[in-house]
Structure formats: structure tokens, C-alpha cells
Design a protein around this motif. Structure first.
Motif, PDB file in Angstrom:
ATOM      1  N   PHE A 278       0.838  -1.210   0.000  1.00 47.32           N
ATOM      2  CA  PHE A 278       0.000   0.000   0.000  1.00 47.32           C
ATOM      3  C   PHE A 278       0.871   1.257   0.000  1.00 47.32           C
ATOM      4  CE2 PHE A 278      -2.500  -3.259   2.267  1.00 47.32           C
ATOM      5  CZ  PHE A 278      -3.656  -3.239   1.500  1.00 47.32           C
ATOM      6  N   ASP A 279       0.372   2.298  -0.690  1.00 42.04           N
ATOM      7  CA  ASP A 279       1.075   3.591  -0.630  1.00 42.04           C
ATOM      8  C   ASP A 279       0.536   4.430   0.510  1.00 42.04           C
ATOM      9  OD1 ASP A 279       2.534   3.018  -2.920  1.00 42.04           O
ATOM     10  OD2 ASP A 279       0.849   3.644  -4.203  1.00 42.04           O
ATOM     11  N   GLY A 280      -0.672   4.118   0.957  1.00 43.56           N
ATOM     12  CA  GLY A 280      -1.263   4.912   2.023  1.00 43.56           C
ATOM     13  C   GLY A 280      -2.555   4.264   2.471  1.00 43.56           C
ATOM     14  N   PHE A 281      -3.206   4.871   3.457  1.00 39.71           N
ATOM     15  CA  PHE A 281      -4.420   4.289   4.036  1.00 39.71           C
ATOM     16  C   PHE A 281      -5.502   5.355   4.141  1.00 39.71           C
ATOM     17  CE2 PHE A 281      -1.045   1.541   5.216  1.00 39.71           C
ATOM     18  CZ  PHE A 281      -1.590   0.279   5.373  1.00 39.71           C
ATOM     19  N   ILE A 282      -6.763   4.910   4.003  1.00 38.97           N
ATOM     20  CA  ILE A 282      -7.898   5.801   4.235  1.00 38.97           C
ATOM     21  C   ILE A 282      -8.847   5.084   5.196  1.00 38.97           C
ATOM     22  CG2 ILE A 282      -9.844   7.044   3.196  1.00 38.97           C
ATOM     23  CD1 ILE A 282      -8.320   7.181   0.602  1.00 38.97           C
ATOM     24  N   GLY A 283      -9.183   5.734   6.294  1.00 39.57           N
ATOM     25  CA  GLY A 283     -10.135   5.170   7.249  1.00 39.57           C
ATOM     26  C   GLY A 283     -11.435   5.954   7.171  1.00 39.57           C
ATOM     27  N   VAL A 284     -12.540   5.287   6.821  1.00 38.66           N
ATOM     28  CA  VAL A 284     -13.845   5.951   6.720  1.00 38.66           C
ATOM     29  C   VAL A 284     -14.800   5.273   7.695  1.00 38.66           C
ATOM     30  CG1 VAL A 284     -15.729   6.627   5.172  1.00 38.66           C
ATOM     31  CG2 VAL A 284     -13.436   6.244   4.242  1.00 38.66           C
ATOM     32  N   GLY A 285     -15.227   5.968   8.742  1.00 35.29           N
ATOM     33  CA  GLY A 285     -16.160   5.354   9.681  1.00 35.29           C
ATOM     34  C   GLY A 285     -16.096   6.005  11.043  1.00 35.29           C
ATOM     35  N   GLY A 286     -16.511   5.237  12.062  1.00 32.75           N
ATOM     36  CA  GLY A 286     -16.443   5.727  13.435  1.00 32.75           C
ATOM     37  C   GLY A 286     -15.061   5.456  14.017  1.00 32.75           C
ATOM     38  N   GLY A 287     -14.963   5.585  15.320  1.00 26.59           N
ATOM     39  CA  GLY A 287     -13.663   5.469  15.982  1.00 26.59           C
ATOM     40  C   GLY A 287     -12.992   4.120  15.749  1.00 26.59           C
ATOM     41  N   SER A 288     -13.770   3.035  15.829  1.00 26.20           N
ATOM     42  CA  SER A 288     -13.164   1.704  15.684  1.00 26.20           C
ATOM     43  C   SER A 288     -12.546   1.543  14.299  1.00 26.20           C
ATOM     44  CB  SER A 288     -14.214   0.610  15.872  1.00 26.20           C
ATOM     45  OG  SER A 288     -14.858   0.793  17.091  1.00 26.20           O
TER      46      SER A 288
END
Ligand code: FE2
Length: 335
Positions: free
Chosen positions: A1-11
Motif C-alpha cells: 500500500f502507498d497509504g491508508f484511508i479510514g472511513v467510519g467511526g472510531g473503531s
């Protein structure tokens, strides 16, 4: 991976932080986990870029270098705290909270409020023991003049908007205010830290037996994080007020009450009373008893709180095991 995207709540956002850490700097999982459960080893270098997009107005995780999770086989809720896991960018868009069910809006809103109240009342940064080496400075540094600014604003915003978003999810202006407050509080507590209500909340959530909140869109037992935190908060502030009554009274004022005629020695009671009244208005359970705990669970709950050094050490008032027991007993029922 070149990077990460987190979409959602805290968990979800916290999972993205840990995925970034584990894939960029592979090691046994407990290597980076907070002591005493893990080894709390420093992250050796920079990670890949992480962008976080919150879909709840609560955690503020898009701003912090902290990831919280359950280690299921140890029945322990703990985390990883390192500046290295902080996202490079957070995208805050109130459109993403439009369809939040009212129970989630309430729980996450209380999480924001307690983040701000705890970072505002945490042990001051200049009363915390300095580490031997500046590199070992904790992520959570204690209340300080910069985090105070974020906390003050977040307390005011949540107090005047939480009822509106619960009662009317279509109220765009209030939803915008709440997600902004979550980010403000995140910047504040990500720097100052939280303390006992969070420390106590981890075993409350971690030891859940059969409780399922009405209206919560999951079919397994859960005591949502924000609910666990607010169920402990009134008792905690009654206890910690003695360490700095002026701050606790000021926090009550920020929540919208007139304090000119209040006695400073009533600060804890006043702040706790405001929280209890907000719990009643928002349909929160009446204390830990209402989510399945009894006095016979208190020893186990204390046992689960004691390892939470990262937050417990920021309690503005020193506490003993006996104090913790009383705090849990006092949290069993509020009205
Ligand atoms: Fe929280």
C-alpha cells in the motif's frame, strides 16, 4: 500500500491506524501496545500517509495519535499511543453524519463532551512527572493552556447542540456544530489526555454480558464507548472536583448554567448534576445497573481499570483501589 484511508467511526479509523503501523513496521502485535498489557515500544520511524474521514461526531480519532481496541483473548480493552499513527489529514463533513440513529448521536455526543471535560480537568502538564528523555514524553501530556482552548469550545458547542441532533437529525446546522466539536475535543484531548471516566469505561464496555441498547443497529450485546464513559462520568467528577473545584465549576458554567451564586465546594455536585440531567433527557441508562452490572462485579471492574495507566495517571486527584471501588458503586444508579 502507498497509504491508508479510514472511513467510519472510531473503531474503523483506529483499525486503519493499526493496519498502517503493522504493515509499515511489522512486529509482534503487543510490541507497540500500551504497557502493562503490551511492551509500549516506540514506533521506529514514520508510517505511510493515513487520511481519516469520520462518520460519527464523537471519537475525534481523525486528530489523535491513539488507537483503542479489544484484545479479545485477554478480555482487555487497551490501545496504542504514538504520534506516528496520527493521520496526516482528517476530512470533516457533516453530510457523513446525516443518517446517524439517535442512540448513536447521543452516545457519540457524550463521548465528545467527556473528552472535553476530562482534558479540561486532567492533571496539569506541569504537575506530571517528566520522563528521563524527551523522546519518551507521553502522547497525553496533561491539561495545558493550548488544549484548554479546544476543550472549552467543545464543551460549549456540545452542550447547546446535543439535544437538537438527537431530536432532529435533519438539523444541518447542529450536526455541523457537533462534528466540529468532536474534532475540537479530539485536538484538545489528543494532546492533554482524558482520565478516570475513560479508564473506568474500558472494563465497562469490555465485560458486557447481554446488554443491547434500544435502537442500536447491531444484533450482539454492546455497551457503546460513549455510553460507558457517561455512565461513569458523574461519579468521577464528584470525586475529582476536590482537586480543582474552580475548573469543575467553570466547566459547569460552560455547559450553560449561571454560577454566580454557586458555592465552590459544590462544584463536583453541580457538574455531576448537569450530566445526570442530560443523561435523563437523552434516554441514557440509569447507571451501570441498567446495563447489567451489580455490586458483585465491582472487583472485576476495578481490576480492568487499574492497567489503564495512560489515562489513570492523568486523574487530577490521586486515588486508591478503595476509591475506585466506591466510584463504581456510586455509578451503579444515579436517579
Ligand atoms: Fe472517548
Amino acid at each position: 500500500f502507498d497509504g491508508f484511508i479510514g472511513v467510519g467511526g472510531g473503531s474503523i479509523m483506529d483499525t486503519a491506524k493499526v493496519a498502517n503501523l503493522c504493515s509499515t513496521c511489522p512486529a509482534d502485535f503487543l510490541t507497540y501496545v500500551n504497557a502493562p498489557i503490551g511492551k509500549a515500544t516506540l514506533v521506529p520511524g514514520p508510517l505511510k500517509p493515513l487520511i481519516c474521514i469520520p462518520t460519527t461526531a464523537g471519537t475525534g480519532s481523525e486528530t489523535t495519535g491513539v488507537a483503542i481496541f479489544d484484545i479479545v483473548k485477554m478480555h482487555a480493552k487497551t490501545g496504542i499511543a504514538s504520534r506516528a499513527i496520527r493521520p496526516v489529514e482528517g476530512i470533516i463533513d457533516p453530510e457523513n453524519t446525516r443518517t446517524l440513529p439517535p442512540i448513536i448521536a447521543a452516545c457519540t455526543g457524550f463521548d465528545v463532551l467527556v473528552h472535553a471535560l476530562e482534558s479540561y480537568t486532567a492533571l496539569p502538564y506541569n504537575r506530571r512527572l517528566a520522563p528521563e528523555n524527551p523522546r519518551l514524553r507521553p502522547t497525553y501530556q496533561g491539561s495545558n493552556p493550548i488544549s484548554d482552548i479546544w476543550a472549552v469550545k467543545a464543551i460549549e458547542i456540545v452542550s447547546s447542540n446535543i439535544m437538537r441532533v438527537i431530536e432532529n437529525p435533519a438539523d444541518d446546522a447542529s450536526r455541523s456544530q457537533m462534528i466540529m466539536a468532536a474534532t475540537f475535543a479530539g485536538i484538545g484531548f489528543g494532546n492533554a489526555g482524558v482520565h478516570l471516566a475513560h479508564g473506568m469505561s474500558y472494563p465497562v464496555s469490555g465485560m458486557v454480558r447481554g446488554f443491547k441498547p434500544a435502537g442500536y443497529p447491531l444484533d450482539y450485546p454492546i455497551i457503546p464507548h460513549g455510553m460507558a464513559v457517561i455512565l461513569c462520568a458523574p461519579s468521577v467528577f464528584r470525586f475529582t472536583a476536590a482537586a480543582n473545584p474552580a475548573r469543575h465549576l467553570e466547566a459547569a458554567q460552560l455547559m450553560g448554567i449561571e454560577i454566580a451564586n454557586s458555592r465552590i465546594e459544590d462544584a463536583g455536585e453541580i457538574l455531576a448534576g448537569l450530566l445526570v440531567s442530560l443523561m435523563q433527557k437523552t434516554g441514557m441508562p440509569n447507571g451501570l445497573e441498567a446495563v447489567g452490572y451489580t455490586a458483585s462485579d465491582v472487583d472485576k471492574l476495578v481490576e480492568g481499570t487499574l492497567p489503564q495507566h495512560r489515562v489513570n495517571s492523568l486523574s487530577p486527584r490521586l486515588f486508591t483501589v478503595d476509591d475506585l471501588k466506591k466510584l463504581f458503586l456510586n455509578s451503579l444508579r444515579y436517579w
